[in-house]
Design a protein around this motif. Sequence first.
Motif, PDB file in Angstrom:
ATOM      1  N   ARG A 164      38.599  36.724  48.016  1.00 37.95           N
ATOM      2  CA  ARG A 164      37.355  36.675  48.784  1.00 37.95           C
ATOM      3  C   ARG A 164      36.464  35.555  48.240  1.00 37.95           C
ATOM      4  N   PRO A 165      36.740  34.313  48.629  1.00 36.59           N
ATOM      5  CA  PRO A 165      36.003  33.184  48.051  1.00 36.59           C
ATOM      6  C   PRO A 165      34.510  33.173  48.348  1.00 36.59           C
ATOM      7  N   ARG A 166      34.086  33.839  49.404  1.00 35.97           N
ATOM      8  CA  ARG A 166      32.650  33.873  49.715  1.00 35.97           C
ATOM      9  C   ARG A 166      31.967  35.113  49.155  1.00 35.97           C
ATOM     10  N   ASP A 167      32.757  36.043  48.615  1.00 36.36           N
ATOM     11  CA  ASP A 167      32.177  37.273  48.066  1.00 36.36           C
ATOM     12  C   ASP A 167      33.052  37.784  46.924  1.00 36.36           C
ATOM     13  N   PRO A 168      33.171  37.006  45.835  1.00 33.17           N
ATOM     14  CA  PRO A 168      34.141  37.349  44.782  1.00 33.17           C
ATOM     15  C   PRO A 168      33.649  38.325  43.726  1.00 33.17           C
ATOM     16  N   GLY A 169      32.357  38.664  43.760  1.00 36.25           N
ATOM     17  CA  GLY A 169      31.827  39.491  42.690  1.00 36.25           C
ATOM     18  C   GLY A 169      31.089  40.714  43.195  1.00 36.25           C
ATOM     19  N   VAL A 170      29.994  41.047  42.542  1.00 34.74           N
ATOM     20  CA  VAL A 170      29.232  42.243  42.911  1.00 34.74           C
ATOM     21  C   VAL A 170      27.863  41.885  43.471  1.00 34.74           C
ATOM     22  N   PRO A 221      42.739  33.468  54.311  1.00 33.87           N
ATOM     23  CA  PRO A 221      41.912  32.906  53.235  1.00 33.87           C
ATOM     24  C   PRO A 221      42.113  31.400  53.054  1.00 33.87           C
ATOM     25  N   MET A 222      43.347  30.921  53.285  1.00 31.86           N
ATOM     26  CA  MET A 222      43.603  29.488  53.180  1.00 31.86           C
ATOM     27  C   MET A 222      42.894  28.733  54.293  1.00 31.86           C
ATOM     28  N   ARG A 223      42.978  29.238  55.520  1.00 29.54           N
ATOM     29  CA  ARG A 223      42.283  28.596  56.645  1.00 29.54           C
ATOM     30  C   ARG A 223      40.787  28.523  56.365  1.00 29.54           C
ATOM     31  N   GLN A 224      40.225  29.623  55.910  1.00 29.50           N
ATOM     32  CA  GLN A 224      38.779  29.677  55.675  1.00 29.50           C
ATOM     33  C   GLN A 224      38.350  28.724  54.568  1.00 29.50           C
ATOM     34  N   SER A 225      39.173  28.611  53.526  1.00 27.54           N
ATOM     35  CA  SER A 225      38.777  27.779  52.387  1.00 27.54           C
ATOM     36  C   SER A 225      38.829  26.291  52.713  1.00 27.54           C
TER      37      SER A 225
END
Length: 456
Positions: A392-398, A137-141
């Motif tokens: 999940r920074p690209r999909d944090p919700g619903v 997640p760190m790499r992706q962010s």
Amino acid sequence: MRTQSRRRPRAALVAVAAGALLTPLLSGCWAGAGGAGSGGDSINVLMVNNPQMVELQKLTASHFTKQTGIKVNFTVLPENDVRDKISQDFANQAGQYDVATLSNYEIPIYARNGWLHEMNSYVAKDPGFDQQDILPPMRQSLTADDGRTYGQPFYGESSFLMYRKDVFAAKHLTMPAHPTWQQVADLAAKVDGARPGMRGICLRGLPGWGEMAAPLTTVVNTFGGTWFDKDWKARLTDKPFKDAVRFYVGLVRKHGESGAAQSGFAECLNTMTQGKSAMWYDATSAAGSLEAAKSPVKGKIGYVAAPTVRTKSSGWLYTWAWGMQKASRNPDKAWKFVSWASGKDYEKLVGEEFGWADVPAGKRASTYAIPQYRKEAAAFEDVTRAAIESARPRDPGVQPRPAPGIQFVDIPEFTDLGTKVSQELSAAVAGRQSVAAALQKSQQLAEPISKEYEGR
């Protein structure tokens, strides 16, 4: 994810970013000779004044400079001040600073504007750095839309729930490993007043996009709300957003700390350390302070996953990372500093010099294999790593989002929007207006941004 058709022209985005990220420079305390100009065998580093950065400053001359011959001139400022100064220097590509501390909020924006030096070419020539050891997640962010890396994390964090194990035991209460927010509210009512002066929970109410807006946005996500839908429609008055805010404001008003509207991370840390709160939902980085050798609550705190409602996880993702200015005249030397400051050996150096609880963790898988660190951080390290890895920074919700981000929306305008909205919501915490009124004003603040982004 945003598509190219929705993205603004680069020149427009540069102008917006410079305007939104720049605010009047606050007074600050200078350290080092950052203004002298880098060159030759020196580089200039501009960084935030948090304790782990100050430790790095102390170690640099005797270790990095001794090994490489590269002198580092540090400018160290409080968070608001350093963000202002970095945005000025990098937006203008003045080249005064070679390296600066940036978060996973700024780095993708700065990269799109062409203000940062990519790091892939350096990583490829520096196998000892071991980029794959950085938690995914760190790499992706810190990776931009072009697939290239523009930052390396110094430390990483998520968010979790902290609670007083001894108080819960005395009340014969059990904290679930993965609590829901309703369970947390029920427990807060039961432990409120368990000790003289102790409240059930501490939650940030201090205005600021990085203060109250951060934890509150994670609550909004898991309640099923979002700031903007996939088509950039503002959704701050939708039922899930309203439900989340009413819950948060109601919980802190009923069972939260006194003066909640003026309480941010630092105030809640003090409240928890002083035994005035039985629970606290906030950054995983707080655990190091709570478990420090001189902490009066060392060994008394339990740590569990961020509470949820409709999502499997809800912890945020944040990192202070190193960014290299595109206009740097010393990119090779700048990379050597970044590689040292974010490398495996640096973490071991901190452990040996200052103690393993001070290690800037949360970024490398290898950290969690160091026996000394695992022993010192046993109370919280597994929960912290699990929180970061489940973020999940690209999909944090619903629902689909138009921009990444868990506790923020990764667009330049969010610093201003998040702060203004949090001012309205903080007023609701203080009882100066209703949640409904605060959200109606907040929706009106968000709608111009919707119009700017719709159809692009």
